[in-house]
Structures are given as C-alpha cells and as structure tokens.
Design a protein around this motif. Structure first.
Motif, PDB file in Angstrom:
ATOM      1  N   LEU A  50      45.838 -65.111  15.344  1.00  0.00           N
ATOM      2  CA  LEU A  50      45.438 -66.501  15.571  1.00  0.00           C
ATOM      3  C   LEU A  50      44.042 -66.828  15.056  1.00  0.00           C
ATOM      4  O   LEU A  50      43.793 -67.947  14.615  1.00  0.00           O
ATOM      5  CB  LEU A  50      45.536 -66.830  17.066  1.00  0.00           C
ATOM      6  N   VAL A  51      43.152 -65.864  15.111  1.00  0.00           N
ATOM      7  CA  VAL A  51      41.785 -66.145  14.680  1.00  0.00           C
ATOM      8  C   VAL A  51      41.673 -66.148  13.151  1.00  0.00           C
ATOM      9  O   VAL A  51      41.230 -67.126  12.547  1.00  0.00           O
ATOM     10  CB  VAL A  51      40.779 -65.161  15.315  1.00  0.00           C
ATOM     11  N   SER A  52      42.123 -65.058  12.512  1.00  0.00           N
ATOM     12  CA  SER A  52      41.976 -64.967  11.055  1.00  0.00           C
ATOM     13  C   SER A  52      43.078 -65.742  10.325  1.00  0.00           C
ATOM     14  O   SER A  52      42.962 -66.035   9.139  1.00  0.00           O
ATOM     15  CB  SER A  52      42.019 -63.497  10.614  1.00  0.00           C
ATOM     16  N   GLU A  53      44.156 -66.077  11.035  1.00  0.00           N
ATOM     17  CA  GLU A  53      45.320 -66.756  10.471  1.00  0.00           C
ATOM     18  C   GLU A  53      45.925 -65.991   9.293  1.00  0.00           C
ATOM     19  O   GLU A  53      46.344 -66.575   8.299  1.00  0.00           O
ATOM     20  CB  GLU A  53      44.994 -68.208  10.121  1.00  0.00           C
ATOM     21  N   ARG A  54      45.944 -64.677   9.451  1.00  0.00           N
ATOM     22  CA  ARG A  54      46.616 -63.837   8.456  1.00  0.00           C
ATOM     23  C   ARG A  54      47.864 -63.209   9.072  1.00  0.00           C
ATOM     24  O   ARG A  54      47.962 -63.046  10.279  1.00  0.00           O
ATOM     25  CB  ARG A  54      45.657 -62.736   7.968  1.00  0.00           C
ATOM     26  N   ILE A 223      49.184 -63.982  30.146  1.00  0.00           N
ATOM     27  CA  ILE A 223      48.180 -63.349  29.291  1.00  0.00           C
ATOM     28  C   ILE A 223      47.312 -62.386  30.094  1.00  0.00           C
ATOM     29  O   ILE A 223      47.081 -61.254  29.679  1.00  0.00           O
ATOM     30  CB  ILE A 223      47.315 -64.414  28.564  1.00  0.00           C
ATOM     31  N   SER A 224      46.897 -62.808  31.281  1.00  0.00           N
ATOM     32  CA  SER A 224      46.013 -61.886  32.015  1.00  0.00           C
ATOM     33  C   SER A 224      46.791 -60.699  32.557  1.00  0.00           C
ATOM     34  O   SER A 224      46.271 -59.579  32.616  1.00  0.00           O
ATOM     35  CB  SER A 224      45.175 -62.614  33.066  1.00  0.00           C
ATOM     36  N   LEU A 225      48.068 -60.897  32.894  1.00  0.00           N
ATOM     37  CA  LEU A 225      48.905 -59.778  33.313  1.00  0.00           C
ATOM     38  C   LEU A 225      49.062 -58.779  32.160  1.00  0.00           C
ATOM     39  O   LEU A 225      48.866 -57.568  32.336  1.00  0.00           O
ATOM     40  CB  LEU A 225      50.295 -60.279  33.742  1.00  0.00           C
ATOM     41  N   ARG A 244      47.151 -73.469  19.348  1.00  0.00           N
ATOM     42  CA  ARG A 244      46.436 -72.312  18.784  1.00  0.00           C
ATOM     43  C   ARG A 244      45.080 -72.153  19.461  1.00  0.00           C
ATOM     44  O   ARG A 244      44.725 -71.073  19.926  1.00  0.00           O
ATOM     45  CB  ARG A 244      46.248 -72.499  17.271  1.00  0.00           C
ATOM     46  N   ARG A 245      44.339 -73.247  19.518  1.00  0.00           N
ATOM     47  CA  ARG A 245      42.995 -73.208  20.102  1.00  0.00           C
ATOM     48  C   ARG A 245      43.051 -72.747  21.565  1.00  0.00           C
ATOM     49  O   ARG A 245      42.281 -71.883  21.983  1.00  0.00           O
ATOM     50  CB  ARG A 245      42.371 -74.609  20.001  1.00  0.00           C
ATOM     51  N   ALA A 246      43.986 -73.322  22.317  1.00  0.00           N
ATOM     52  CA  ALA A 246      44.096 -72.961  23.743  1.00  0.00           C
ATOM     53  C   ALA A 246      44.451 -71.492  23.913  1.00  0.00           C
ATOM     54  O   ALA A 246      43.908 -70.799  24.778  1.00  0.00           O
ATOM     55  CB  ALA A 246      45.147 -73.842  24.417  1.00  0.00           C
ATOM     56  N   LEU A 247      45.339 -70.995  23.065  1.00  0.00           N
ATOM     57  CA  LEU A 247      45.755 -69.587  23.171  1.00  0.00           C
ATOM     58  C   LEU A 247      44.615 -68.637  22.836  1.00  0.00           C
ATOM     59  O   LEU A 247      44.433 -67.607  23.481  1.00  0.00           O
ATOM     60  CB  LEU A 247      46.972 -69.315  22.266  1.00  0.00           C
ATOM     61  N   ILE A 248      43.820 -69.011  21.833  1.00  0.00           N
ATOM     62  CA  ILE A 248      42.658 -68.180  21.502  1.00  0.00           C
ATOM     63  C   ILE A 248      41.718 -68.127  22.697  1.00  0.00           C
ATOM     64  O   ILE A 248      41.251 -67.066  23.100  1.00  0.00           O
ATOM     65  CB  ILE A 248      41.914 -68.730  20.254  1.00  0.00           C
ATOM     66  N   LYS A 249      41.499 -69.309  23.290  1.00  0.00           N
ATOM     67  CA  LYS A 249      40.589 -69.387  24.440  1.00  0.00           C
ATOM     68  C   LYS A 249      41.085 -68.527  25.602  1.00  0.00           C
ATOM     69  O   LYS A 249      40.299 -67.877  26.300  1.00  0.00           O
ATOM     70  CB  LYS A 249      40.469 -70.861  24.881  1.00  0.00           C
ATOM     71  N   LEU A 250      42.412 -68.485  25.781  1.00  0.00           N
ATOM     72  CA  LEU A 250      42.980 -67.684  26.877  1.00  0.00           C
ATOM     73  C   LEU A 250      43.069 -66.194  26.530  1.00  0.00           C
ATOM     74  O   LEU A 250      43.429 -65.389  27.372  1.00  0.00           O
ATOM     75  CB  LEU A 250      44.369 -68.210  27.246  1.00  0.00           C
ATOM     76  N   GLY A 251      42.781 -65.854  25.279  1.00  0.00           N
ATOM     77  CA  GLY A 251      42.757 -64.439  24.917  1.00  0.00           C
ATOM     78  C   GLY A 251      44.040 -63.883  24.313  1.00  0.00           C
ATOM     79  O   GLY A 251      44.245 -62.676  24.281  1.00  0.00           O
ATOM     80  N   CYS A 252      44.909 -64.774  23.823  1.00  0.00           N
ATOM     81  CA  CYS A 252      46.131 -64.292  23.160  1.00  0.00           C
ATOM     82  C   CYS A 252      45.859 -64.149  21.661  1.00  0.00           C
ATOM     83  O   CYS A 252      45.504 -65.113  21.003  1.00  0.00           O
ATOM     84  CB  CYS A 252      47.272 -65.276  23.400  1.00  0.00           C
ATOM     85  N   PRO A 253      45.987 -62.942  21.097  1.00  0.00           N
ATOM     86  CA  PRO A 253      45.582 -62.716  19.720  1.00  0.00           C
ATOM     87  C   PRO A 253      46.596 -63.118  18.641  1.00  0.00           C
ATOM     88  O   PRO A 253      46.210 -63.371  17.508  1.00  0.00           O
ATOM     89  CB  PRO A 253      45.359 -61.195  19.663  1.00  0.00           C
ATOM     90  N   THR A 254      47.885 -63.153  18.981  1.00  0.00           N
ATOM     91  CA  THR A 254      48.918 -63.271  17.944  1.00  0.00           C
ATOM     92  C   THR A 254      49.941 -64.351  18.267  1.00  0.00           C
ATOM     93  O   THR A 254      50.244 -64.589  19.438  1.00  0.00           O
ATOM     94  CB  THR A 254      49.651 -61.906  17.801  1.00  0.00           C
ATOM     95  N   ALA A 255      50.484 -64.984  17.228  1.00  0.00           N
ATOM     96  CA  ALA A 255      51.505 -66.011  17.454  1.00  0.00           C
ATOM     97  C   ALA A 255      52.489 -66.098  16.310  1.00  0.00           C
ATOM     98  O   ALA A 255      52.186 -65.732  15.177  1.00  0.00           O
ATOM     99  CB  ALA A 255      50.849 -67.367  17.651  1.00  0.00           C
TER     100      ALA A 255
END
Ligand code: C2E
Ligand code: MG
Ligand code: MG
Ligand code: MG
Length: 277
Positions: A50-54, A223-225, A244-255
């Motif tokens: 999600l961060v690098s979008e690769r 995510i926290s579990l 995407r933004r919300a998931l990054i904030k919650l700590g989910c790396p991949t989508a």
C-alpha cells in the motif's frame, strides 16, 4: 378461479426452475469439458504494497469459458464444482497452472508469491500435500513462491485435523493465508494454535469501512488481532484511495482490489510486472 391462478403460478415457477436447471446442466457440461481439456482459465489479481504501490504478489482465480466464449464467474461454477465433486480436479488444475505461471514470473525476474484458493473438500482431502509437493517439484518452483488461501470457515470444520494438515503443509515451506477473515466463526483459541502466515480481511468489511463505524472498527480490530499474532495482513476489495489511506493508517501493509487492478490474464499480469521493472 383460485384454481386457475394456482395453476398459473405453478407453471410460472416451473418454467423458472426448468431454466435454472437447464443452465446448471449446461454449466456442468462446460465445466467437465474444460477439466478434461485442461482448459480451466486462471486469472491473476495483483497484490500491492500500500505504501510503495508496487506489486508484491498475486492471487490465482479460476475462470470458465462458456460455449459462446463468455467468461463464467467462479461465483457460479465453484458451488457447482463443490456439489458435483469436481472441485478436487479443478483445484488441482489451478494449482498446477499457478505454479507454472509462478515459474515463468521467476524466470522473468519477479520473485513474488502466487496464492491459490483451496476449497474445504480439497483441504480435507488426504492428497493435498502430495499435489502441492508434486506441483512444486514439477516446475522446480521454490516453495516461497507458493501460498495457499484457505477460508476461515474451512479451517474451523475440524480443528484437530486442520492443525495437523497445516503443520504438514508448512513443512513444505509454503505460506498459508486465512481467506475471507471475519466472515466465519473463528474460535480464537484454535486460531492461535494454527500455523498460518497471512490474514486476508474480507472485502465486505472494507467496502463500507469509511461510511460505517462498525465496519471501520471491525477492520481495525482484525488488523490489531493479526498484528498481535504476528501475521501479515492483506485487505481485499480495496477500491478507493481513501480506503488505501485509512488502511495504511491502521497498519495494514498490503491490498488487492479494483483500485489497482481486477484479475487479469497471465499475459496481462506479466506486462504489469514488466512495466514496473
Ligand atoms: P476470494 O478468494 O475471496 O477472491 C477474491 C474475489 O474478490 C475475486 O472474485 C476478485 O475478483 C474479487 N475482487 C477483488 N478485488 C475486488 C474489488 O475491488 N471489488 C470487488 N467488488 N471485487 C473484488 P472472483 O474471481 O469472482 O472469485 C470469487 C471467489 O471464488 C473467490 O473469492 C474464491 O472463494 C472462489 N474461487 C475463485 N477461484 C477459485 C479456485 O481456483 N478454487 C477455489 N476453491 N475457489 C476459487
Ligand atoms: Mg482467495
Ligand atoms: Mg477472499
Ligand atoms: Mg471471498
């Protein structure tokens, strides 16, 4: 008069039922023919960091080509394959095709894992380990390139058997992911004993996570579990940049999701990979 209405109603339902049965029969024929001709199509949906979008992986998804060339969705033929017992053969064909594709990716410089869906009946079949082993060795595929996706529901059918099975599969070196997480009835005490690597958050929670407070809390909790259990997390069905933004904030790396790409043919997937290189 009532009698006549009744009769009309009866014949209305009967026509409907007949059409449904006919379509089912047609699809079963198409499915059997495709299995026999090694003609089950396999599409690939990329998974993105999600961060690098690769692209960091892909999910293999079965497709069936109908008589007139149209593509039939798994929502239609997977239940049919399960009911008719053809799911074992289908699963095997998808597994081999996905391993062959993973090998081609490796050959093209992309060492990203491909995940394959495993139906409950396939997971519980005593032959699964053998097939996995055979598919890996047939293509000389390193085991880190293969991941199996098993639904949360399938994992909960027989916890003791599941535990043994997962240990055997893991000893082959492949990764295991829990598919559609949050939609089954997980017993957390079993879950912690399972040897799994990845949790896929079901897309039904992602869909409205920004408009429905409950869905947002569910995503956050999953995510926290997952994090506290040391699992890698993948969000399914990501369609918007806000998600995407919300998931990054919650700590989910991949989508994976339409935001990036729908499932595409092997050729199209390879072009996507090459355009990144
Ligand atoms: P799944 O394993 O949870 O796969 C994800 C499904 O979500 C795929 O549907 C994919 O196309 C869809 N999807 C991905 N991103 C989005 C998005 O952003 N929006 C929406 N609306 N949908 C998205 P598909 O390919 O129709 O497959 C449906 C289900 O059929 C799969 O769910 C899986 O349970 C089953 N299936 C597919 N191929 C196989 C197979 O080879 N073996 C088995 N046992 N089941 C399979
Ligand atoms: Mg899946
Ligand atoms: Mg899923
Ligand atoms: Mg699903």
């Amino acid at each position: 008069r009532a009698k006549q209405e009744g009769r009309n109603r009866y014949s209305f339902f009967s026509d409907d039922l007949e059409a449904a049965l006919l379509q089912r029969h047609q699809q079963e024929k198409t499915l059997r023919a495709a299995l026999k001709d090694n003609n089950i199509l396999v599409y690939y949906q990329p998974k993105y960091d999600l961060v690098s979008e690769r692209i960091v992986g892909a999910e293999a998804l079965a497709r069936l080509q109908g008589e007139d060339g149209e593509i039939i969705s798994p929502a239609q033929f997977i239940p049919l394959a399960e009911e008719s017992g053809l799911i074992l053969e289908l699963g095997e064909q998808v597994l081999y095709k996905a391993c062959s594709e993973a090998k081609r990716l490796l050959y093209n410089g992309a060492n990203i894992p491909i995940s394959v869906n495993v139906a409950a009946a396939q997971f519980n079949s005593p032959e699964l380990e053998q097939h996995v082993q055979k598919a890996l060795s047939e293509y000389g595929l390193p085991s880190f390139m293969l991941e199996l996706e098993i639904t949360e529901t399938a994992l909960m059918i027989d916890p003791q058997l599941t535990k043994k099975k997962l240990d055997k599969l893991k000893s082959l070196g492949i990764s295991i992911s829990i598919d559609d997480f949050g939609t089954g009835y997980s017993s957390l005490s079993y879950l912690k004993t399972y040897n799994v690597d990845i949790m896929k958050i079901d897309m039904s929670f992602i869909k409205d996570m920004l408009s429905n407070k409950h869905d947002y809390e569910i995503v956050k909790t999953i995510i926290s579990l997952g994090q506290s259990m040391g699992l890698h997390l993948v969000a399914e069905g990501v369609e918007t940049r806000d998600q995407r933004r919300a998931l990054i904030k919650l700590g989910c790396p991949t989508a994976q999701g339409y935001l990036y790409s729908p499932p595409v043919t092997a050729e199209q997937f390879l072009s996507l990979i090459k355009s990144e290189q």
